[in-house]
Design a protein around this motif. Structure first.
Motif, PDB file in Angstrom:
ATOM      1  N   ILE A 144       0.835  -1.205   0.000  1.00  0.00           N
ATOM      2  CA  ILE A 144       0.000   0.000   0.000  1.00  0.00           C
ATOM      3  C   ILE A 144       0.870   1.256   0.000  1.00  0.00           C
ATOM      4  CG2 ILE A 144      -1.609   1.355   1.399  1.00  0.00           C
ATOM      5  CD1 ILE A 144      -2.953  -1.266   2.198  1.00  0.00           C
ATOM      6  N   SER A 270      -8.311  -6.021  -2.965  1.00  0.00           N
ATOM      7  CA  SER A 270      -9.560  -5.276  -2.810  1.00  0.00           C
ATOM      8  C   SER A 270     -10.389  -5.818  -1.655  1.00  0.00           C
ATOM      9  CB  SER A 270     -10.367  -5.311  -4.107  1.00  0.00           C
ATOM     10  OG  SER A 270     -10.779  -6.629  -4.423  1.00  0.00           O
ATOM     11  N   GLU A 273      -9.077  -4.580   1.680  1.00  0.00           N
ATOM     12  CA  GLU A 273      -9.551  -3.225   1.965  1.00  0.00           C
ATOM     13  C   GLU A 273     -10.982  -3.259   2.482  1.00  0.00           C
ATOM     14  OE1 GLU A 273      -9.507   1.223  -0.083  1.00  0.00           O
ATOM     15  OE2 GLU A 273      -9.086  -0.539  -1.310  1.00  0.00           O
ATOM     16  N   SER A 277     -12.341  -2.312   6.389  1.00  0.00           N
ATOM     17  CA  SER A 277     -13.429  -1.370   6.651  1.00  0.00           C
ATOM     18  C   SER A 277     -14.534  -2.020   7.473  1.00  0.00           C
ATOM     19  CB  SER A 277     -14.004  -0.851   5.327  1.00  0.00           C
ATOM     20  OG  SER A 277     -13.028  -0.183   4.570  1.00  0.00           O
ATOM     21  N   PHE A 317     -12.254   2.441   1.930  1.00  0.00           N
ATOM     22  CA  PHE A 317     -12.068   2.622   3.365  1.00  0.00           C
ATOM     23  C   PHE A 317     -12.514   4.018   3.800  1.00  0.00           C
ATOM     24  CE2 PHE A 317      -9.800   3.395   7.309  1.00  0.00           C
ATOM     25  CZ  PHE A 317      -9.913   2.185   7.963  1.00  0.00           C
TER      26      PHE A 317
END
Length: 568
Positions: A144, A270, A273, A277, A317
């Motif tokens: 990231i 993905s 992520e 969240s 997020f």
């Protein structure tokens, strides 16, 4: 009677929304939907640019996928649509296959959405969400941070009104661009710089205002009034209005094979992520979420993106956090957001013609600044050398492989798995002695003595599998020579929570070797699952006499009277 609705809500999460509306009302969902839409519309245009696609495809990715992700996902506050990291992955992975913003490039992006969605859907239906845990936090941190740095660098040319030449390596192309003599476009640089300044100022001074929307709208109006496009400035241009045309491009086998590794990485990244969240949001609300159901929801959302002719999507997020903070409790908020996007597609697209590309670049730079967290890399080093190495190697390889950044995370994944396997091949082994507190502990660490001249206690802290079988054999035979006249090796087996065929073979080998040497192999603390495995193969019959001691004290009480030299 109650099992059927419960099963139905797990399979079709939207059936549980009315129950939550009765508890919390719908006002929070309505407010959150509108709030997120104010951020999503300009972000969608920017993320399409980041993926190398026409801006309106970002709006397509924010429409039907948001609806599907909300209906079938298990966490109602997630905001599904285009996101920075997935857009970068999609665009960067296709640069070597086609020219950005072309029909071929768009077709490849759509196939990427289709493949990654199918991967997530199949994993969810097979209840195989645990496979996604293969991506460790240090690897994700390295990826990231490197991706955020690449995103920022990739937007500098657009921010300055320059055109980045295609190159085999992204950093090489960027170096050639800035080392060249091409002057930057002053009006574009002014738009980009002032936009970035205004976004930062609004975020710090009045964070409650929809700063992105206000700045983008103002910049578009100024661009139209000053004739920015006529001065050579790059603008969004014509954006088709109305709904997307649904369908899929022509797909051939070679294309699927070429894109599958990237699609797999996109599916992993993905969902990480989305899972991050969902974990944060449900921890605050106390509401559960289901990893496999969320995989299904996110997979179907990607399939909806493919059917809309758009790029892969994910749960954002930042937008999910905004959605939750604004009062969202169910997917109704995403339905409201999608309705706002639909209105934008129907009525606002003519206004986007004059939107400067430099402004979208500034929006992206502001968003990815939140992704940079070098403390995560240093934290990985503090946690352990292996974690730190995995994080740094992932970070560096992602930069080196760019634009093929999926190779960076695959490198980190393989390295972290190799390091894990290497660690497992070196299990913790310790010889034990009586501690003053009455327990048996590591005699080297605490300066203790063996409990008896003819007996050694060895603790083995690992599952006994094909990975550790050889280490177990060597440890037992070494323990058998730890003292001059060892008659019994007692294995403290509380840490052995599994034994496979290789482990049982290792036990049989050392048992026979010790027997031929006139020595005894004994166990204490063996767990039920380990004994069950030994019983199934018949090995337990040879071990049971000295294998069922519960503690070291229990074993010594039974074994010491049998030794040739009395204790004490």
């Amino acid at each position: 009677m109650n099992a059927s609705p419960h099963w139905a809500e797990r399979t079709f999460p939207f059936l549980g929304w009315p129950r939550l509306w009765r508890q919390h009302g719908v006002r929070g969902d309505l407010v959150a939907g509108v709030t997120v839409a104010l951020v999503l519309v300009p972000q969608a245009l920017a993320y399409a640019q980041l993926a190398g696609l026409p801006p309106h495809l970002g709006l397509y990715a924010a429409l039907l996928p948001a609806l599907v992700g909300a209906l079938f996902g298990s966490c109602g506050a997630l905001s599904t649509g285009p996101v920075a990291l997935t857009s970068l992955l999609s665009g960067a992975s296709l640069l070597s296959l086609a020219q950005p913003d072309t029909a071929e490039f768009i077709a490849l992006a759509v196939v990427l959405a289709l493949l990654s969605g199918l991967i997530q859907l199949v994993l969810g239906l097979l209840r195989a969400g645990w496979l996604l845990n293969l991506l460790s936090r240090p690897v994700m941190a390295g990826f990231i941070n490197a991706s955020a740095l690449l995103i920022g660098l990739s937007q500098l040319p657009a921010l300055l009104g320059l055109s980045l030449p295609r190159a085999e390596h992204f950093l090489v192309g960027l170096w050639h661009l800035f080392a060249g003599t091409d002057p930057f476009h002053l009006p574009s640089a002014l738009y980009g710089g002032l936009t970035l300044f205004a976004l930062v100022a609004l975020r710090r001074l009045v964070p409650r205002l929809p700063g992105v929307l206000l700045v983008v709208a103002s910049a578009t109006a100024v661009s139209a009034l000053t004739g920015f496009a006529g001065q050579g400035g790059a603008v969004v241009g014509a954006v088709p209005s109305g709904l997307p045309s649904f369908g899929l491009p022509v797909i051939d086998w070679n294309m699927l094979v070429t894109l599958f590794p990237t699609a797999f990485v996109i599916a992993l990244v993905s969902f990480m992520e989305a899972a991050s969240s969902a974990t944060v949001i449900t921890a605050r609300t106390g509401m559960p979420w289901n990893q496999n159901q969320e995989l299904i929801g996110q997979g179907l959302a990607k399939l909806a993106a493919a059917a809309s002719g758009a790029m892969p999507v994910s749960a954002s997020f930042s937008r999910s956090a905004l959605n939750h903070a604004s009062g969202a409790r169910t997917g109704l908020s995403s339905l409201v957001t999608a309705a706002a996007v639909l209105l934008s597609l129907q009525y606002l697209t003519p206004l986007l013609w004059h939107l400067p590309i430099a402004v979208l670049a500034a929006v992206i730079l502001l968003v990815v600044a939140n992704l940079v967290d070098f403390h995560a890399l240093t934290g990985a080093w503090k946690a352990g050398r292996d974690d730190g190495l995995a994080a740094v190697v992932t970070f560096c390889s992602t930069l080196v492989f760019a634009p093929d950044i999926q190779n960076g995370i695959l490198t980190g994944l393989m390295l972290s798995l190799a390091l894990m396997l290497y660690r497992d091949m070196q299990p913790r082994v310790a010889l034990l002695g009586m501690h003053p507190d009455g327990t048996y502990r590591d005699l080297k660490r605490f300066g203790l003595e063996h409990p008896h001249p003819n007996l050694v206690i060895m603790r083995f802290d690992s599952p006994l599998t094909f990975v550790t079988a050889r280490a177990f054999e060597e440890a037992v035979m070494s323990a058998a020579q730890a003292q001059p006249e060892v008659e019994c090796v007692l294995v403290s087996a509380g840490g052995i929570n599994a034994i496979d065929a290789s482990g049982q073979h290792a036990i049989a080998v050392v048992h026979e070797r010790l027997r031929l040497n006139g020595q005894v192999l004994a166990f204490c603390g063996l767990k039920k699952q380990a004994i069950d495995a030994l019983e199934r193969t018949g090995l337990w019959a040879r071990l049971s006499e000295h294998g069922q001691y519960r503690t070291e004290h229990h074993a010594l009480d039974a074994l010491l009277p049998r030794l040739s030299r009395p204790s004490g």
